[in-house]
Design a protein around this motif. Structure first.
Motif, PDB file in Angstrom:
ATOM      1  N   LYS A  44       3.506  27.300 -51.709  1.00  0.00           N
ATOM      2  CA  LYS A  44       3.293  26.166 -51.961  1.00  0.00           C
ATOM      3  C   LYS A  44       4.610  25.204 -51.971  1.00  0.00           C
ATOM      4  CE  LYS A  44       4.093  26.195 -57.225  1.00  0.00           C
ATOM      5  NZ  LYS A  44       5.174  25.192 -56.963  1.00  0.00           N
ATOM      6  N   ASP A  45       5.651  25.965 -51.894  1.00  0.00           N
ATOM      7  CA  ASP A  45       7.129  25.374 -52.033  1.00  0.00           C
ATOM      8  C   ASP A  45       7.653  25.152 -50.596  1.00  0.00           C
ATOM      9  OD1 ASP A  45       6.683  24.591 -54.833  1.00  0.00           O
ATOM     10  OD2 ASP A  45       7.550  26.479 -55.061  1.00  0.00           O
ATOM     11  N   ILE A  46       6.946  25.781 -49.472  1.00  0.00           N
ATOM     12  CA  ILE A  46       7.702  25.631 -48.342  1.00  0.00           C
ATOM     13  C   ILE A  46       7.358  24.143 -47.730  1.00  0.00           C
ATOM     14  CG2 ILE A  46       6.133  26.755 -47.119  1.00  0.00           C
ATOM     15  CD1 ILE A  46       7.970  28.206 -45.444  1.00  0.00           C
ATOM     16  N   SER A  47       8.722  23.690 -47.197  1.00  0.00           N
ATOM     17  CA  SER A  47       8.478  22.217 -46.835  1.00  0.00           C
ATOM     18  C   SER A  47       8.684  22.012 -45.539  1.00  0.00           C
ATOM     19  CB  SER A  47       9.565  21.406 -47.580  1.00  0.00           C
ATOM     20  OG  SER A  47      11.030  21.724 -47.152  1.00  0.00           O
ATOM     21  N   PRO A  48       8.231  20.896 -44.964  1.00  0.00           N
ATOM     22  CA  PRO A  48       8.395  20.653 -43.503  1.00  0.00           C
ATOM     23  C   PRO A  48       9.795  20.634 -43.205  1.00  0.00           C
ATOM     24  CG  PRO A  48       6.699  19.003 -44.276  1.00  0.00           C
ATOM     25  CD  PRO A  48       7.413  19.881 -45.610  1.00  0.00           C
ATOM     26  N   ARG A  49      10.806  20.206 -44.200  1.00  0.00           N
ATOM     27  CA  ARG A  49      12.048  20.149 -43.800  1.00  0.00           C
ATOM     28  C   ARG A  49      12.625  21.712 -43.589  1.00  0.00           C
ATOM     29  NH1 ARG A  49      17.565  17.945 -44.277  1.00  0.00           N
ATOM     30  NH2 ARG A  49      18.522  18.963 -45.890  1.00  0.00           N
ATOM     31  N   LEU A  50      12.112  22.514 -44.388  1.00  0.00           N
ATOM     32  CA  LEU A  50      12.465  24.046 -44.410  1.00  0.00           C
ATOM     33  C   LEU A  50      12.001  24.662 -42.967  1.00  0.00           C
ATOM     34  CD1 LEU A  50      13.713  26.624 -45.266  1.00  0.00           C
ATOM     35  CD2 LEU A  50      11.849  26.930 -46.703  1.00  0.00           C
ATOM     36  N   ILE A  51      10.486  24.409 -42.772  1.00  0.00           N
ATOM     37  CA  ILE A  51      10.045  24.996 -41.546  1.00  0.00           C
ATOM     38  C   ILE A  51      10.747  24.416 -40.248  1.00  0.00           C
ATOM     39  CG2 ILE A  51       7.897  24.810 -40.091  1.00  0.00           C
ATOM     40  CD1 ILE A  51       6.438  24.587 -42.896  1.00  0.00           C
ATOM     41  N   SER A  52      11.354  23.223 -40.343  1.00  0.00           N
ATOM     42  CA  SER A  52      12.216  22.612 -39.186  1.00  0.00           C
ATOM     43  C   SER A  52      13.311  23.683 -39.048  1.00  0.00           C
ATOM     44  CB  SER A  52      12.445  21.259 -39.350  1.00  0.00           C
ATOM     45  OG  SER A  52      13.380  20.909 -40.346  1.00  0.00           O
ATOM     46  N   CYS A  53      13.782  24.227 -39.802  1.00  0.00           N
ATOM     47  CA  CYS A  53      14.947  25.070 -39.624  1.00  0.00           C
ATOM     48  C   CYS A  53      14.666  26.236 -38.719  1.00  0.00           C
ATOM     49  CB  CYS A  53      15.329  25.766 -41.061  1.00  0.00           C
ATOM     50  SG  CYS A  53      16.578  24.332 -42.006  1.00  0.00           S
ATOM     51  N   PHE A  54      13.504  26.502 -38.421  1.00  0.00           N
ATOM     52  CA  PHE A  54      13.219  27.642 -37.551  1.00  0.00           C
ATOM     53  C   PHE A  54      13.422  27.385 -36.031  1.00  0.00           C
ATOM     54  CE2 PHE A  54      11.448  29.681 -41.393  1.00  0.00           C
ATOM     55  CZ  PHE A  54      11.836  30.793 -41.201  1.00  0.00           C
ATOM     56  N   ALA A  55      13.266  25.898 -35.726  1.00  0.00           N
ATOM     57  CA  ALA A  55      13.406  25.225 -34.628  1.00  0.00           C
ATOM     58  C   ALA A  55      14.833  24.766 -34.321  1.00  0.00           C
ATOM     59  CB  ALA A  55      12.404  23.975 -34.255  1.00  0.00           C
ATOM     60  N   ALA A  56      15.603  24.380 -35.562  1.00  0.00           N
ATOM     61  CA  ALA A  56      16.725  23.989 -35.222  1.00  0.00           C
ATOM     62  C   ALA A  56      17.741  24.750 -35.300  1.00  0.00           C
ATOM     63  CB  ALA A  56      16.806  22.834 -36.255  1.00  0.00           C
ATOM     64  N   ALA A  99      -6.867  26.998 -46.683  1.00  0.00           N
ATOM     65  CA  ALA A  99      -6.539  26.232 -45.496  1.00  0.00           C
ATOM     66  C   ALA A  99      -5.286  25.642 -45.471  1.00  0.00           C
ATOM     67  CB  ALA A  99      -7.583  25.084 -45.789  1.00  0.00           C
ATOM     68  N   GLU A 100      -4.562  25.426 -46.722  1.00  0.00           N
ATOM     69  CA  GLU A 100      -3.308  25.002 -46.939  1.00  0.00           C
ATOM     70  C   GLU A 100      -2.240  26.170 -46.540  1.00  0.00           C
ATOM     71  OE1 GLU A 100      -3.610  21.665 -50.274  1.00  0.00           O
ATOM     72  OE2 GLU A 100      -3.360  23.607 -50.988  1.00  0.00           O
ATOM     73  N   TYR A 101      -2.530  27.240 -46.928  1.00  0.00           N
ATOM     74  CA  TYR A 101      -1.723  28.280 -46.431  1.00  0.00           C
ATOM     75  C   TYR A 101      -1.892  28.479 -44.732  1.00  0.00           C
ATOM     76  CZ  TYR A 101       0.298  33.068 -46.129  1.00  0.00           C
ATOM     77  OH  TYR A 101       0.988  34.203 -45.684  1.00  0.00           O
ATOM     78  N   LEU A 102      -2.870  28.460 -44.263  1.00  0.00           N
ATOM     79  CA  LEU A 102      -2.885  28.801 -42.919  1.00  0.00           C
ATOM     80  C   LEU A 102      -2.322  27.771 -42.122  1.00  0.00           C
ATOM     81  CD1 LEU A 102      -6.608  30.090 -42.633  1.00  0.00           C
ATOM     82  CD2 LEU A 102      -4.647  31.395 -42.157  1.00  0.00           C
ATOM     83  N   ALA A 103      -2.535  26.517 -42.716  1.00  0.00           N
ATOM     84  CA  ALA A 103      -1.779  25.176 -41.748  1.00  0.00           C
ATOM     85  C   ALA A 103      -0.301  25.432 -41.739  1.00  0.00           C
ATOM     86  CB  ALA A 103      -1.979  23.870 -42.882  1.00  0.00           C
ATOM     87  N   LYS A 104       0.447  25.926 -42.903  1.00  0.00           N
ATOM     88  CA  LYS A 104       1.885  26.289 -42.873  1.00  0.00           C
ATOM     89  C   LYS A 104       2.177  27.295 -41.943  1.00  0.00           C
ATOM     90  CE  LYS A 104       2.484  24.261 -47.578  1.00  0.00           C
ATOM     91  NZ  LYS A 104       3.142  24.102 -48.834  1.00  0.00           N
ATOM     92  N   ILE A 105       1.269  28.332 -41.831  1.00  0.00           N
ATOM     93  CA  ILE A 105       1.472  29.518 -41.005  1.00  0.00           C
ATOM     94  C   ILE A 105       1.497  28.659 -39.379  1.00  0.00           C
ATOM     95  CG2 ILE A 105       0.543  31.444 -39.772  1.00  0.00           C
ATOM     96  CD1 ILE A 105       1.690  32.018 -42.315  1.00  0.00           C
ATOM     97  N   ALA A 106       0.611  28.068 -39.202  1.00  0.00           N
ATOM     98  CA  ALA A 106       0.334  27.112 -37.617  1.00  0.00           C
ATOM     99  C   ALA A 106       1.798  26.309 -37.710  1.00  0.00           C
ATOM    100  CB  ALA A 106      -0.857  26.291 -37.907  1.00  0.00           C
ATOM    101  N   ASP A 107       2.181  25.527 -38.530  1.00  0.00           N
ATOM    102  CA  ASP A 107       3.633  24.770 -38.571  1.00  0.00           C
ATOM    103  C   ASP A 107       4.700  25.819 -38.268  1.00  0.00           C
ATOM    104  OD1 ASP A 107       2.171  22.607 -39.040  1.00  0.00           O
ATOM    105  OD2 ASP A 107       2.727  22.460 -41.115  1.00  0.00           O
ATOM    106  N   LEU A 108       4.588  26.842 -39.013  1.00  0.00           N
ATOM    107  CA  LEU A 108       5.867  27.842 -38.741  1.00  0.00           C
ATOM    108  C   LEU A 108       6.092  28.306 -37.464  1.00  0.00           C
ATOM    109  CD1 LEU A 108       5.686  29.840 -42.089  1.00  0.00           C
ATOM    110  CD2 LEU A 108       7.791  28.691 -41.177  1.00  0.00           C
ATOM    111  N   ARG A 109       4.584  28.620 -36.825  1.00  0.00           N
ATOM    112  CA  ARG A 109       4.376  29.133 -35.349  1.00  0.00           C
ATOM    113  C   ARG A 109       4.773  27.985 -34.378  1.00  0.00           C
ATOM    114  NH1 ARG A 109       0.007  33.523 -37.061  1.00  0.00           N
ATOM    115  NH2 ARG A 109       1.366  35.283 -36.901  1.00  0.00           N
ATOM    116  N   ALA A 110       4.419  26.883 -34.797  1.00  0.00           N
ATOM    117  CA  ALA A 110       4.926  25.744 -33.871  1.00  0.00           C
ATOM    118  C   ALA A 110       6.422  25.737 -33.540  1.00  0.00           C
ATOM    119  CB  ALA A 110       4.195  24.539 -34.464  1.00  0.00           C
ATOM    120  N   ALA A 111       7.076  25.873 -34.746  1.00  0.00           N
ATOM    121  CA  ALA A 111       8.532  25.723 -34.979  1.00  0.00           C
ATOM    122  C   ALA A 111       9.321  26.767 -34.204  1.00  0.00           C
ATOM    123  CB  ALA A 111       9.034  25.625 -36.337  1.00  0.00           C
ATOM    124  N   ARG A 112       8.671  27.995 -34.274  1.00  0.00           N
ATOM    125  CA  ARG A 112       9.198  29.182 -33.776  1.00  0.00           C
ATOM    126  C   ARG A 112       8.069  30.324 -33.417  1.00  0.00           C
ATOM    127  NH1 ARG A 112      14.098  32.231 -34.988  1.00  0.00           N
ATOM    128  NH2 ARG A 112      15.006  30.347 -35.692  1.00  0.00           N
TER     129      ARG A 112
END
Length: 441
Positions: free
Chosen positions: A242-254, A284-297
């Motif tokens: 619940k606390d993993i943010s788009p800004r944190l997820i973007s670190c996997f790309a950056a 659904a929210e959990y799976l959306a964050k998994i998808a965002d993580l895979r998009a970043a890395r």
């Protein structure tokens, strides 16, 4: 001071406890205790405990009973208990285990030397009082261990989430974020000693800094650590979905130094069970964050935790957990039968799932995960992986290290490459490790 006393430390539970045990060894060196791997030779035995599950807690009591014989053989042997069971039980441990000498809680690691000195003088003591936030900020133990390729760095302690099943907030206390300047100083010192990889630790690292005025958030901390010369890899654990943010997820790309692995515990795949657990997100929210993580890395490897048999879990709920596993394709999964923890919200729940049903569900879940893990390991055969070489393997005739995705690789090579990132071709896959061939320039 005479340097011939020996301490044996046995660690249960999470990586935070592993890190704390390393600090225990460092603290006790100052009293003349050197570490040993044999409890029978020790002058001091410390059990660093976990109370997340009842089974781990019971194992501690069994060990304490087993050590009664060693105490009879050596009247000067000191026996101590720290960690979460110590925090939970406190003085009751001393009352229930007459041959126990000292107890220290999760906020009291810094008091261990004085407790040991007291035990040497014949005193039996327990220190388990929680400490206020300002005082705790100055008491984060620093890892000054010499050598090693990888090290743990504590960035925060405690948890404010109070999931219905979880005892951690009750035994670790409320969240507190360590000062970023202190963290960066510690990591800079590690880099100067030759450390190549750091793992940032906390019960919920995603919320780092959010409740500390003027402090950076966790994504900002990762960026600062990434800028430290000599540190080649960064990992972190544990994350709350619940606390993993788009800004944190973007670190996997950056951030290239950030490893292609995240431990993101779902705990269940059913919305009704997640709601009863007070997890704060839907399937659904959990799976959306998994998808965002895979998009970043795209090559990220995901591990997690699952609880089976939570009160009220139906067959349909459990099938939802299995389907979530198949959709996420976890590389590894820690899985457990739900056990009641005193003081938690779920301890008051009815609808207990029969034990034989829990056992059957756990077996099905673990069989599914074993199949997926082996398939994912086999998919790496033929690939080239960058491996950070950590040391000599258990067999003694190979080196071992880990990929960015946290897969263990064994391969033939000279010890001179320990501490280096080397290219390895994966030649064979096993259930829990990979075999590789070192590529020479």
């Amino acid at each position: 001071m005479k340097q011939d006393k020996l301490v044996y430390v046995e660690t249960f539970g999470c990586q935070m406890n592993v890190s704390d045990s390393e600090k225990i060894v460092t603290l006790l060196r100052g009293l003349g205790y050197n570490p040993t791997t044999e409890s029978s030779r020790a002058d001091l035995i410390i059990l660093n405990t976990c109370s997340v599950r009842a089974k781990a807690e019971q194992k501690v009591y069994n060990l304490l009973n087993n050590y009664k014989g060693l105490k009879r053989q050596n009247r000067n042997l000191i026996l101590g208990v720290g960690g979460c069971v110590a925090q939970q039980e406190g003085e009751r441990l001393l009352a229930n285990v007459p041959h126990l000498d000292l107890v220290f809680g999760t906020h009291n690691l810094h008091q261990l030397p004085s407790l040991v000195r007291g035990a040497e003088a014949g005193q039996r003591q327990a220190e388990v009082a929680f400490i206020d936030t300002e005082t705790r900020l100055g008491l984060f133990p620093v890892d000054e261990t010499e050598g090693g390729v990888t090290r743990f760095v504590t960035v925060m302690q405690g948890c404010d989430n109070f999931c219905a099943y979880c005892i951690v907030p009750h035994v670790r206390g409320r969240e507190i974020s360590r000062r970023s300047a202190d963290i960066l100083d510690e990591i800079n010192a590690m880099a100067a000693r030759g450390v190549k990889e750091v793992t940032l630790l906390g019960q919920n690292v995603n919320s780092y800094g959010l409740k500390s005025q003027g402090e950076m958030d966790f994504a900002g901390l990762l960026r600062e650590v990434s800028s430290i010369d000599g540190i080649e890899r960064i990992r972190f654990t544990t994350s709350h979905p619940k606390d993993i943010s788009p800004r944190l997820i973007s670190c996997f790309a950056a951030l290239p130094k950030l490893c292609s692995h995240i431990h993101l515990p779902a705990q269940a795949g059913s919305d009704s069970v997640l709601a009863r657990m007070d997890r704060g997100y839907s399937r659904a929210e959990y799976l959306a964050k998994i998808a965002d993580l895979r998009a970043a890395r795209p090559d990220i490897h995901i591990t997690g935790d699952m609880i089976v048999g939570f009160p009220g879990e139906t067959d349909a709920d459990f099938e939802q957990t299995l389907s979530l596993m198949e959709e996420v394709r976890y590389v590894d999964l820690f899985s457990f039968i739900y056990s009641v923890r005193p003081g938690t919200k779920a301890a008051e729940f009815a609808d207990e799932v029969p034990h034989d049903v829990k056992q059957e569900r756990l077996l099905r879940l673990q069989n599914l995960q074993r199949t997926m893990t082996l398939e994912l390991n086999r998919s790496l055969v033929g690939s080239r992986q960058e491996v950070l070489v950590e040391g000599v393997s258990k067999r003694g005739d190979q080196l071992y290290g880990r990929t960015s995705g946290n897969r263990i690789v064994n391969f033939a090579g000279e010890e001179g490459v320990i501490g280096s990132l080397v290219p390895v071709t994966i030649t064979r896959a096993y259930q829990n490790s990979l075999l590789g061939e070192l590529l020479h320039p």
